[in-house]
Design a protein around this motif. Structure first.
Motif, PDB file in Angstrom:
ATOM      1  N   ILE A 144      16.023  -2.564  -6.526  1.00 54.65           N
ATOM      2  CA  ILE A 144      15.619  -1.238  -6.069  1.00 54.65           C
ATOM      3  C   ILE A 144      15.509  -0.870  -4.758  1.00 54.65           C
ATOM      4  N   ALA A 145      16.075  -0.358  -4.266  1.00 52.07           N
ATOM      5  CA  ALA A 145      16.832  -0.120  -2.442  1.00 52.07           C
ATOM      6  C   ALA A 145      16.239   1.211  -2.626  1.00 52.07           C
ATOM      7  N   LEU A 146      14.991   1.209  -1.514  1.00 51.37           N
ATOM      8  CA  LEU A 146      14.662   1.926  -1.032  1.00 51.37           C
ATOM      9  C   LEU A 146      14.544   3.211   0.044  1.00 51.37           C
ATOM     10  N   SER A 147      14.701   4.528   0.296  1.00 50.95           N
ATOM     11  CA  SER A 147      14.934   5.330   1.434  1.00 50.95           C
ATOM     12  C   SER A 147      13.636   4.857   2.786  1.00 50.95           C
ATOM     13  N   ASN A 148      14.757   5.152   3.669  1.00 50.01           N
ATOM     14  CA  ASN A 148      13.607   5.096   5.263  1.00 50.01           C
ATOM     15  C   ASN A 148      11.974   6.337   4.720  1.00 50.01           C
ATOM     16  N   THR A 149      11.601   5.682   5.408  1.00 45.98           N
ATOM     17  CA  THR A 149      10.338   6.600   5.493  1.00 45.98           C
ATOM     18  C   THR A 149       9.148   6.529   6.907  1.00 45.98           C
ATOM     19  N   ASN A 150       8.999   7.219   6.885  1.00 48.36           N
ATOM     20  CA  ASN A 150       7.651   7.272   7.971  1.00 48.36           C
ATOM     21  C   ASN A 150       6.161   7.928   7.633  1.00 48.36           C
ATOM     22  N   TYR A 151       6.446   7.929   5.446  1.00 54.84           N
ATOM     23  CA  TYR A 151       4.827   7.704   5.597  1.00 54.84           C
ATOM     24  C   TYR A 151       4.108   6.336   5.005  1.00 54.84           C
ATOM     25  N   ASP A 152       3.527   5.369   5.418  1.00 52.63           N
ATOM     26  CA  ASP A 152       3.543   3.915   6.508  1.00 52.63           C
ATOM     27  C   ASP A 152       2.291   4.230   5.766  1.00 52.63           C
ATOM     28  N   GLU A 153       1.542   3.829   4.637  1.00 51.23           N
ATOM     29  CA  GLU A 153       0.806   3.421   4.328  1.00 51.23           C
ATOM     30  C   GLU A 153      -0.533   2.359   4.821  1.00 51.23           C
ATOM     31  N   ASP A 154       0.262   1.148   4.800  1.00 50.77           N
ATOM     32  CA  ASP A 154       0.901  -0.337   5.092  1.00 50.77           C
ATOM     33  C   ASP A 154       0.472  -0.360   6.569  1.00 50.77           C
TER      34      ASP A 154
ATOM     35  N   TYR B 111      16.279   4.688  -4.981  1.00 54.03           N
ATOM     36  CA  TYR B 111      15.134   5.148  -4.640  1.00 54.03           C
ATOM     37  C   TYR B 111      15.490   5.678  -4.101  1.00 54.03           C
ATOM     38  N   MET B 112      14.508   7.112  -4.150  1.00 52.65           N
ATOM     39  CA  MET B 112      14.230   8.288  -2.476  1.00 52.65           C
ATOM     40  C   MET B 112      12.536   8.559  -2.664  1.00 52.65           C
ATOM     41  N   THR B 113      11.937   8.001  -1.781  1.00 53.83           N
ATOM     42  CA  THR B 113      10.727   8.418  -0.879  1.00 53.83           C
ATOM     43  C   THR B 113      10.523   9.186  -0.386  1.00 53.83           C
ATOM     44  N   ASP B 114       8.718  10.038  -0.597  1.00 45.44           N
ATOM     45  CA  ASP B 114       8.907  11.315   0.301  1.00 45.44           C
ATOM     46  C   ASP B 114       9.876  11.979  -0.137  1.00 45.44           C
ATOM     47  N   ILE B 115      10.698  12.165  -1.488  1.00 46.64           N
ATOM     48  CA  ILE B 115      10.693  13.457  -2.293  1.00 46.64           C
ATOM     49  C   ILE B 115      10.134  14.842  -1.851  1.00 46.64           C
ATOM     50  N   GLU B 116       9.276  14.997  -1.399  1.00 43.96           N
ATOM     51  CA  GLU B 116       8.315  16.623  -1.249  1.00 43.96           C
ATOM     52  C   GLU B 116       9.425  16.824  -0.064  1.00 43.96           C
ATOM     53  N   GLN B 117       9.525  16.017   0.786  1.00 42.02           N
ATOM     54  CA  GLN B 117       9.651  16.724   2.502  1.00 42.02           C
ATOM     55  C   GLN B 117      11.774  17.629   2.610  1.00 42.02           C
TER      56      GLN B 117
ATOM     57  N   GLU C 191       1.147  -1.419   0.074  1.00 47.36           N
ATOM     58  CA  GLU C 191       0.164  -0.176  -0.273  1.00 47.36           C
ATOM     59  C   GLU C 191       0.863   1.086  -0.139  1.00 47.36           C
ATOM     60  N   THR C 192       1.971   0.859   0.979  1.00 48.98           N
ATOM     61  CA  THR C 192       2.991   2.435   0.680  1.00 48.98           C
ATOM     62  C   THR C 192       3.399   2.684  -0.685  1.00 48.98           C
ATOM     63  N   TYR C 193       3.792   1.842  -1.264  1.00 46.71           N
ATOM     64  CA  TYR C 193       4.595   2.298  -2.238  1.00 46.71           C
ATOM     65  C   TYR C 193       3.370   1.984  -3.171  1.00 46.71           C
ATOM     66  N   ASN C 194       2.488   1.873  -3.574  1.00 44.53           N
ATOM     67  CA  ASN C 194       1.108   1.698  -4.197  1.00 44.53           C
ATOM     68  C   ASN C 194       0.968   3.806  -4.631  1.00 44.53           C
ATOM     69  N   LYS C 195       0.944   3.744  -3.724  1.00 45.65           N
ATOM     70  CA  LYS C 195       0.727   5.223  -3.772  1.00 45.65           C
ATOM     71  C   LYS C 195       0.964   6.254  -5.078  1.00 45.65           C
ATOM     72  N   TRP C 196       2.377   5.970  -5.283  1.00 45.51           N
ATOM     73  CA  TRP C 196       2.792   6.019  -6.770  1.00 45.51           C
ATOM     74  C   TRP C 196       3.774   6.382  -7.126  1.00 45.51           C
ATOM     75  N   TYR C 197       4.655   5.810  -5.833  1.00 47.52           N
ATOM     76  CA  TYR C 197       5.969   5.062  -6.057  1.00 47.52           C
ATOM     77  C   TYR C 197       6.642   3.871  -7.434  1.00 47.52           C
ATOM     78  N   PHE C 198       5.280   3.045  -6.888  1.00 44.65           N
ATOM     79  CA  PHE C 198       4.854   1.711  -8.477  1.00 44.65           C
ATOM     80  C   PHE C 198       5.580   2.513  -9.988  1.00 44.65           C
ATOM     81  N   GLU C 199       4.325   2.908  -9.557  1.00 47.38           N
ATOM     82  CA  GLU C 199       3.984   4.090 -11.440  1.00 47.38           C
ATOM     83  C   GLU C 199       4.748   4.911 -11.496  1.00 47.38           C
ATOM     84  N   ASP C 200       5.845   5.574 -10.489  1.00 47.70           N
ATOM     85  CA  ASP C 200       7.368   6.385 -11.551  1.00 47.70           C
ATOM     86  C   ASP C 200       8.407   5.311 -11.667  1.00 47.70           C
ATOM     87  N   ILE C 201       8.087   4.203 -10.513  1.00 47.78           N
ATOM     88  CA  ILE C 201      10.080   3.577 -10.762  1.00 47.78           C
ATOM     89  C   ILE C 201       9.248   2.819 -12.671  1.00 47.78           C
TER      90      ILE C 201
END
Length: 489
Positions: free
Chosen positions: A76-86, A137-143, A13-23
């Motif tokens: 794909i190695a993803l960065s740490n994140t606190n934005y956890d939809e799961d 790959y970096m998540t939460d890039i807007e932060q 769920e976390t990565y499905n919010k838009w990361y999958f599409e962008d990757i």
């Protein structure tokens, strides 16, 4: 081209919010293809708790496996994140309040926390899939954290050791300008070009952390198996908590740069409670974790360590150097002087033109050796009695009342030195200019320079900074600068 993205259920769920599409879009572009869609495959994990921050034993959940035509091609190695939809979904199911959206993850955990696991999982799969590539790959890039200076430097480390960040174009390196003056950083020139450049950037980061003892590089004269003299570099730094993971990436970067420049580098960790900056018994460092040492072996990287016994040997070596210096009435110990300057955490580049080229960068004495030798006992005692000089003399030393010892400690104090290129150093030692002892501004010996108009023109051309950096202007340095004023009429 068929594209399949495989992930663990704790992250779907976390990565499905838009990361999958962008990757997917970026992978298609890497292969010069138009995005025609992708499939997702979810690996179900056992257990009641679903949280991306804690990987179940034996796996590393912050990864996405990319298959092209059913062949594993990328991890794909993803960065740490606190934005956890799961985690939000999980809490909703059990009626528990969710802390989704907390912004307080630390800068030194955003990318490097668990980075060793990224490389472990990569090498695990590489045994069966020799042609796979590891991408980041970096998540939460807007932060904010993905854009701070600590993480910007991490991206440069990855580029230097040869790994690509898939969405690096989302980072604005404008904030890095104070470290890399006059240079434009972009995704095509992120790698460090020299060991000295990397160490200087490291010092900027560590010095701005008030709770941190700056890491620094020592140099020593050494001899190879053929008896030829060579310089040995020892990088001294901490490895506590999350710093362990950054140390892993830092050491790898230093290793690659040193190999490129044919430099002999070792790393210093003491298991003792020891502060290498001011030699007080404060807990600041420990050895790297066994998992990281093991990973270095897996990567084929030969990391050499100095032990606590070798530290003590080095301290004894300095005592031997002093005894020889006293016997020969020689105040100058260039090796000790240079290392004391490095231990201050001052960037090793010319204070007046910014030159970082090691072959023409020199350590210049402020209170010169010749003038220091001529100084009488009254002058020396006056300087030593200053409150700022209290830690200059080792009161436990049997030589503490000896004038030669005091001059020796002054001569080789890191505060008695500044980094200058060979051009500026030559002009400084020839008394064409000095520095104001209060603010470090250049004072030009106009009479001497005007005697040679071409020299004045050259000096003006190469001198881009007209004042010593604030980081150089310690209270000790101000005192030493005041002793240099006699050279300007």
């Amino acid at each position: 081209m068929k594209l399949t993205l495989e992930t663990y259920s704790c992250n779907y769920e976390t990565y499905n919010k838009w990361y999958f599409e962008d990757i997917a879009d970026r992978i298609y572009k890497k292969h010069n293809s138009k995005n025609i869609g992708y499939d997702t495959k979810v690996i179900k994990l056992d257990g009641k708790n679903i949280q991306s921050q804690r990987s179940p034993s034996g796996i590393w959940s912050r990864s996405i496996f990319v298959y092209l035509d059913d062949k594993l091609t990328y991890i794909i190695a993803l960065s740490n994140t606190n934005y956890d939809e799961d985690k939000l979904v999980e809490c909703n199911k059990i009626g528990k309040k969710s802390t989704y959206g907390v912004h307080n993850y630390h800068a030194n955990t955003y990318l490097v926390q668990g980075i060793n696991k990224n490389f472990e999982i990569y090498h695990k799969y590489k045994q069966e899939h020799s042609n796979i590539t590891l991408l980041f790959y970096m998540t939460d890039i807007e932060q904010s954290y993905p854009h701070n200076k600590f993480n910007l430097m991490c991206y440069r480390k990855l580029a230097t050791i040869g790994f690509e960040i898939l969405n690096i174009d989302k980072i604005d390196f404008y904030e890095f300008k104070e470290i890399k003056k006059g240079a434009i950083l972009n995704k095509n020139n992120l790698h460090y070009t020299s060991l000295n450049e990397f160490i200087n950037d490291s010092l900027v980061i560590s010095r701005n952390n008030k709770g941190n003892i700056p890491s620094y590089m020592n140099t020593f004269d050494d001899y190879n198996s053929n008896g030829e003299k060579q310089t040995k570099y020892i990088y001294i730094f901490k490895a506590l908590g999350a710093q362990t993971y950054d140390s892993f990436l830092t050491m790898w970067t230093i290793y690659e740069l040193a190999k490129k420049e044919n430099k002999n580098v070792e790393f210093l960790f003491s298991k003792e409670q020891y502060n290498f900056n001011d030699r007080k018994n404060i807990k600041t460092t420990k050895n790297l974790a066994g998992s990281i040492i093991s990973l270095f072996k897996t990567l084929g990287i030969d990391i050499k360590y100095e032990t606590s016994d070798e530290i003590r040997q080095e301290l004894n070596r300095q005592k031997d150097q002093f005894n020889r210096a006293k016997k020969n009435n020689e105040l100058r110990n260039q090796e000790l002087f240079k290392n004391n300057m490095r231990a201050r955490g001052i960037q090793t580049k010319c204070c007046l033109c910014g030159c970082e080229i090691e072959n023409i960068l020199e350590e210049a004495h402020i209170w010169g050796i010749a003038e220091l030798k001529k100084a009488d006992t009254k002058t020396i005692r006056s300087v030593i009695s200053n409150k700022a000089m209290q830690d200059l003399i080792d009161i436990t030393s049997e030589h503490k009342d000896d004038d030669f010892y005091k001059k020796y400690m002054i001569a080789n104090s890191g505060d008695n030195g500044i980094w200058l290129c060979s051009n500026h150093h030559g002009l400084f030692d020839s008394h064409y200019f000095c520095f104001d002892s209060e603010n470090g501004k250049i004072i030009i010996n106009t009479q001497k320079l005007q005697e040679n108009s071409s020299l004045m023109e050259f000096f003006n051309k190469i001198t881009t900074n007209r004042q010593l950096p604030n980081e150089v202007m310690s209270e000790k340095t101000k005192i030493f600068l005041s002793k240099n004023q006699i050279n300007i009429e």
